[in-house]
Structures are given as structure tokens and as C-alpha cells.
Write a protein that holds these residues in place. Sequence first.
Motif, short mmCIF file in Angstrom:
data_model
loop_
_atom_site.label_atom_id
_atom_site.label_comp_id
_atom_site.label_asym_id
_atom_site.label_seq_id
_atom_site.Cartn_x
_atom_site.Cartn_y
_atom_site.Cartn_z
N SER B 197 30.83 34.44 44.84
CA SER B 197 32.07 34.36 44.06
C SER B 197 31.71 34.05 42.61
O SER B 197 30.79 33.28 42.35
CB SER B 197 32.95 33.24 44.59
N ALA B 198 32.43 34.64 41.73
CA ALA B 198 32.12 34.45 40.31
C ALA B 198 33.36 34.74 39.49
O ALA B 198 34.34 35.30 39.99
CB ALA B 198 30.99 35.37 39.90
N VAL B 210 38.69 35.19 38.94
CA VAL B 210 37.77 34.70 39.98
C VAL B 210 37.81 35.69 41.14
O VAL B 210 38.87 35.99 41.69
CB VAL B 210 38.19 33.30 40.48
N ILE B 211 36.65 36.19 41.45
CA ILE B 211 36.59 37.22 42.49
C ILE B 211 35.58 36.83 43.55
O ILE B 211 34.48 36.35 43.23
CB ILE B 211 36.22 38.59 41.87
N GLN B 212 36.00 37.04 44.79
CA GLN B 212 35.06 36.87 45.90
C GLN B 212 34.65 38.28 46.32
O GLN B 212 35.40 38.95 47.07
CB GLN B 212 35.74 36.13 47.05
N LEU B 215 34.98 39.94 49.75
CA LEU B 215 36.31 40.24 50.28
C LEU B 215 36.81 41.61 49.85
O LEU B 215 37.63 42.22 50.54
CB LEU B 215 37.31 39.17 49.83
#
Lengths: 611, 266
Positions: B197-198, B210-212, B215
Motif C-alpha cells: 500500500s502506498a 492511498v492505494i492498496q 486490491l
Amino acid sequence: MTFLYPLYLLGIALTAIPIVIHLWFRKRLKRVPFSTLQFLKRTEAKRFGWLRLREILTLVLRCLIILFLFLSLSRPRLTSVLLGAGRSASVVLMLDNSYSMGYGNNFARAQETAHTIIARYSPKSEFFVAPLCNLDQRDSLVPRAGVSKTSAHKLIEDITLSHHTGTIRDALSGLDFSEHRYPLEYIYIGDGQEHNFMEFPAELGGARFNWLEVPLGSNVVITHVSLKDPIAVPLDQYTLLVEVTNHSPRTWRGTTALEADDYRREKECIIESDGTVRVEFLIPTTLRHGTVTVYDDSLTIDNTYYFSKSPAKQLSILIVGDDDFLRSALSTSQHARAPFRVESVEDLGTADLRNYDVIVLNGIREISESARIKLDNFRTQTEKAVIIFLGESVGNVLQSFVAPCCTVDTLLLPRGYVTLDWIDYSDPTFEVFVGTTTLLNARFYRVQKVTPRSKVIARVTGNHPFIIKHDNLVVITAPVTPDATDLIYTAAFVPMLYRLTTSSIGVSYDKELLLGETVTGAQTTRAPTGALVPDSSVLQTPGFYSVDGHIVGVNVVPEEGRVKKLGTESATALAISKISIERDAAGSDLSTILLYCALGAFVLELLLLAL
Amino acid sequence: MSGLHTSPFKGFSQEFADYRQYMPGDEPKRIDWKVYARRDRFYIKEYQEETNLRAYILLDKSGSMSYGTKVNKLEYAKYLSASLAYMLFRQKDSVGIATFDTAIREMVAPSAKRSNFMQILKIIDTAHAEGETRLSTILLQLAQKMKRRGLVILLSDLFDEPEVVIRSLRSFRYRKHEILVFHILDRDEIDFPFAKSAIFTDLEDGTDMVIQPQLIRESYKKRFHQLLDLYRRRLLGSHIDYEVMNTDTPYDKALFAYLHKRTRLV
């Protein structure tokens, strides 16, 4: 709203933790430059929307978990304005200390509630504190006039559980309200069994009477302990019949145990709701007293029954008159522990009656005046009896002797015979003959026609009395001879004669007392502690007492064991405001709801994370 | 001076193509008198027209072009456009350039002069990525500016609304331009290989998200390939050459593959 442990509210500040973690986590995240998020935003708009929403929801839920948890720990309560609310009042506080309040921690809760209620009133208020039961305690501990809050708190602490029951009327009777400063408010804290409200003072109908209802517990109670067959003379063992009733709304499973010296027996019991079981224990005849206990019942205060029994002992019988059949019938055993020791004489004139328990006159036509005096003296002893089988004729003296039972008319000589056509099976003499016909088939060729003056327990054809009982005098209207009856040849003869003899003796087989009974001055009574119980004092504690050297069991009254609460309709009819101790009086405890909320938030968070 | 490209238009030129019978309206000066002397009929001589190709290199220098793992997309596009300009210059074709992001930043009209080529190289060299992409608007503006038909070479990551981009490119076709689209992409943009995640920062507008990656990876890849497929299908359908140029792909291989394909098309 009030908080029982407000310090826990400080923990609410910890709701910042998830937010800090969230921000720290965001800060800790690696920053990745990407060409453009427009494509992602455009194509994954829904997903990003959901992810963003999920992130916010998760954060909110985590904060809520902590919030709910600490709110729950602080035990918030929604308080009622009905009671107290800071006003000044003259409060009559009745604390139910009857033994049904011994269920679980009901009494402690009632005391705690009383403290809460007292605390809610203004400091100027005055309090009249009264225990519902055990008025002796009230008179010695509780002042009749109103007291301050501090004293009221102390009085509440001093009240202990009683083995008695009591009524509101009695509780109020000793208090003096003549100089109350404020309007009276009546508060009764208890489980409110029906008999607590017996003779409820009508003048309280329009008054401010509040009943803080403690949940009524269930109860398994020993309702009765008796000899199974009181008139049977035991040889080695006698049977104790224990009646246990389950007043719980559900089936009770537990143990009933009997202890007498080193002798101990246990029996498992399963009793349906509102059901009763009879448990039988065989006890050596040498053990006359002991305890019966039920285990695994929440209301422990009445779980022990102190029994002291006197089973029938070996009897000395004197037969006067024709003894051919009677003697052999009553001498069923030559064993030292045989039920009877039988002797016979021709005439009463020379016999020393002091050595006998039962005198049997069989077919005697007349007795002398001196014999009658002896018999009268003999009958004055209640533990002794006279049984008379009337012969073909009855002299005047004998007539006058049997007069308490009946008046002899004429000899009844039927064509053929008469038989028994009615028997009182409830009488101990006949209770073992229920369902048998042997006795009914016995023939009687001549009987005396009598007019009864006392209880008839058997009749022959034509509704003529056959056996008449008056205290320890029994009259049978036919003799026991072969030419008068063939009863002597039937199987029922011996047991009937046996039971008739033993049942005629007025011996008290049950020497137990109940709490609340008064000690009479004629007896020397000692409490279980050994202390002398003063004359005219009321028995207060269950246990084994010594009465004139005899051990007597004293037990609680099983009246409260029925645990029947005053219904809402009845309470309304008496103009009583019923308030739940859990929800309204002490305030509705929100801690459980909040705990469930925290749990729900936790489950929701797990679900969110799983999506 | 003549270019190496064959013009699709016949007219005045030095290279003979065919004879055609004189039709009323033809200029009499075009009659081949020698043929008339032999055949006693009027014929007109036709020549294959050899013109200088006018090539326009359109270089996208929006912020998104600065993305790249080994070499960023703009650098890759700059090398590629320089190479193309050089090839065109060497073929004696006229070459011009336009750089743009939210607007046209630099523009040089096509010319076969050396000085022009040097200017083009200077523009390419100084181009740096910035600003957002308004590709469709820019393309429409450029289409209006390019009066004369020619070859339009677009180097861009095409991060705009696909339908609008395609429509804009078609406007070049309406003006009889020939179009080559180099879709410049980085491997990460295609495969989205991020693991943890970042916070992803948009290089164009600077927004954070914020992106995982785990997913959305599969969904992203699927949709991205759908996008590429859409461009390929719709552009080729409109006779617009379209080539995805991965920054991992060596320039020579990419150019060779393109030129080979171009040869076949001709």
C-alpha cells in the motif's frame, strides 16, 4: 444519566489512538509518483469510492469500539426522576428481609438500591427505616422516628436476612409518623410476595407508595418431612418421607441428602416446575433426629430441614376377656423387637394398668365401678388407649364408660350376617387396605346397634356404626369371637387389629416446631447455641432446640417457599407504583447495551475488512 | 531537392508515369508533339509527382510523461522523436515539431533546411514534462494549424478521454493527413506491479491517493488492456497507425518495427 465509575470516562480520550495510528500509518506509507491517477479514478471510481468509504468507516468503527468500551466500563445509568431527584421528603423505607430475599444476591442488591435511593434525596430529608420481617430486630435496632441520611445508611446496613416472613402493615405499625416534616413517601424494596401485602393499609392507597421490585427468585423447598407410616412400629428401620417442591419456572435437578449422626444418604431428584416429589429415606430406629438438605438451590436459606421424629415404639397390651384369637393375632413375633408385648387377664380388678399401653376389652358384658375408675385414670394419659369390643350385652357401667363414643341401643341379630359396607380409608387404621376387598367380605353375625357420639370410621350393612373413635377410646360393636364374626379367619384381621391398636394411641410422632412459635414457660428450652430461651420468646433461628431434655427440630415456615409475587393488577388495585429495581430505580444500566455496541462495531469492522 | 517518399498525387514532375489521350481542357503545352508526329493523335505525358514529405512531430510533454522506471516516458519520446526527425531530415523531407501539455508550447513549421532541423533538436532537448494533459483540445488546435497535408507523428501516453482523443485524431484524417500514433507507456503502467500500500501521487495535478495495489491490480490491468485494445481497434479502423511503445523496448527495434510496417503499408 449518571456514571457508576466516572473515572473510566477518561478512557474515552483513547479514541484518539485509531486516528493517530491512521495518520501515522498514512505518513509512514511510501509515496509513489505515478503518471496519472485520472485513469484509475475514471475506471476504478466506484472501487476507490468504496475503499475510501471503507477506510473512513473502519476508522470511525475503531473509534466507536473504544468509545463504547469505556462508556460501558463507566457503567452509565439512565436514572428515574420518580425517586429522590434531590427533593426533600419524609421517606418511609421498608426493606424486605424475608427469607425469599436470600435468593442469589437479591438482598445485597436491595440494600445497595436502598443506599442509592437515600443518596438521591436532599440532605434535609428524613428517613423512617423498617425491616419488613423480624420485628424484634426492628424494635431493637430501628428508631421509631425519622432519622438523617447518614443514620439511614447505617440502619440499612444493620438489617439482616430473617427466617420469617412479614407484612407491610406490620412493618409500618411500629413507626411514628406524627412529626414528619415533609410529605410522606413510602418505598418498599423487595420481591413483593403476595403475603407481604396482606392487610395492606387502606390509607396508603392514595399515598405515594412505590414498590422497587427485586426480581423474584425461584426456590426448591422441603415442604414436609414425616414418617411414612407413623403408626407402624418399626423393627430396625423406619421410613422418613421427605416432600420437596420445586417453585422454579424450570425443572430442578439436584440432590436431597439425609444426615443423622454419621448416617448419611443421598438421592438424586428431578422435579418439574411447580412439581413435588416424595423422597423416602430408611433410617435406623436408633436415630431420631437429623437434617434433610437439598443441594443446588439458589435460595439457600431454607435448604435444611431439622427433623426430630418419634416412631411408634413397642406396646404393652393387656387383653381382658376372651383372648383366644386376639392374643395370637397381636403376638405376631416373639422377637425382642416385636411390636407388641401381650398379656391377658380374666378381670381388670387385679391388673396393674400402669405397665400397659393399651387395654383391650373383648366381649366383656360389664365392668366394676372400680375398674371403670382405673380405666378412666388410664385414659387420661394420651399416649395410652382403651379398645373395647362390645359383647352381646353391655352393662350400665360399661355403657357409661363408652358414652363418649356412643350410646348402646340393642343387639342387632341379622338374618344371616352383615358386612362392612363403608370404611374411612383416610384413617391410619385402614389406609393400607385401599383397593383390597378382604375386609369388606368379613361377616358379622351379631353386632350392637349404637348411636355414635364421636367419629365413626367403619359402618356395617344398614349404615350401622361399627368402629367409633374418641381420642384414645375405641369402640367396636362386635366381639372378636368365632361365633360373632369370621373376620378372625381372614388375612385382614391381624393387620387391622395391629393398626387399630397403634393408631389408637395419641402419641405425637412429630415433635417439630416452626419459627415464630412462642416458648411456653412450662418448658425449659435451650437454643442450638445452648443458651436458655426465655419464657414467651419467639423462636427466631432454625436448628435443634432442647425442650425439656428432648431434641426438637425448629424449621422455617415453608410459606415463603411458594414464591408467588403480587401481580401487576393487584398492585394497581392497591395503588402501588411498581418500579423495576434494575431498569428504573437504580437506573437503567446501559453498560451491557454499550458492550454489545462495541462488539457490534468490532464485528462490523471485521466484515468491512473481509469485503 | 527531392524527398524519398512517393507522393500519392500525379502531376508535374520529372519522373514519367504514363501517357494519356488529350482531353478538352488539358493544357495544350502538355501535348507530346513527338508522339503526335508518330501517331497523329494528341497524347499528354503524365509524371509521378515527387514532393517533399511534410512531417509534423507532435510531442506530448505533460506531467504524466515524466513517469518512468528506467527511463521516463518523455525521455524515451524525445529520443524517438529526435530519431524520427533525423530520419525525415536525411530523407530530405520537411519536418516540423510541436510540443504541448495544456497548450501548444513550441511549434516549428516543417522545413527540410538544416537550420530547421537543428532548431527541432533544440526544442526536443529542452522539453521537460509539466502540467496536465489536454490532448484532445491540443490535437484539434494543431489540426487547424496544419493547412497542408502531411504526416503527423504523435508521441504521447494518450492519458485523456479515449473517445475524444480518437475523435481529435480523426480530424487529421479529414484533412487528408497521414497519422502515426506512438503510444508511449511504461511497463509499470501496463502491469501495475506495485505490492505494498502506498500513497500514489498524480504527476500531473499532484493529487494523492492511498492505494492498496493488490486490491485493484487485476481490475486495473484488465481495464488498461481494454483501453489499449480500444485505441488499437478504433485508430486502425480509422486508418490511423497506432503503435504501443514500451519504454523497455529499444528505440532501434521500435523504429525498425514501425518502418517495416510502414513499408508494407506503402
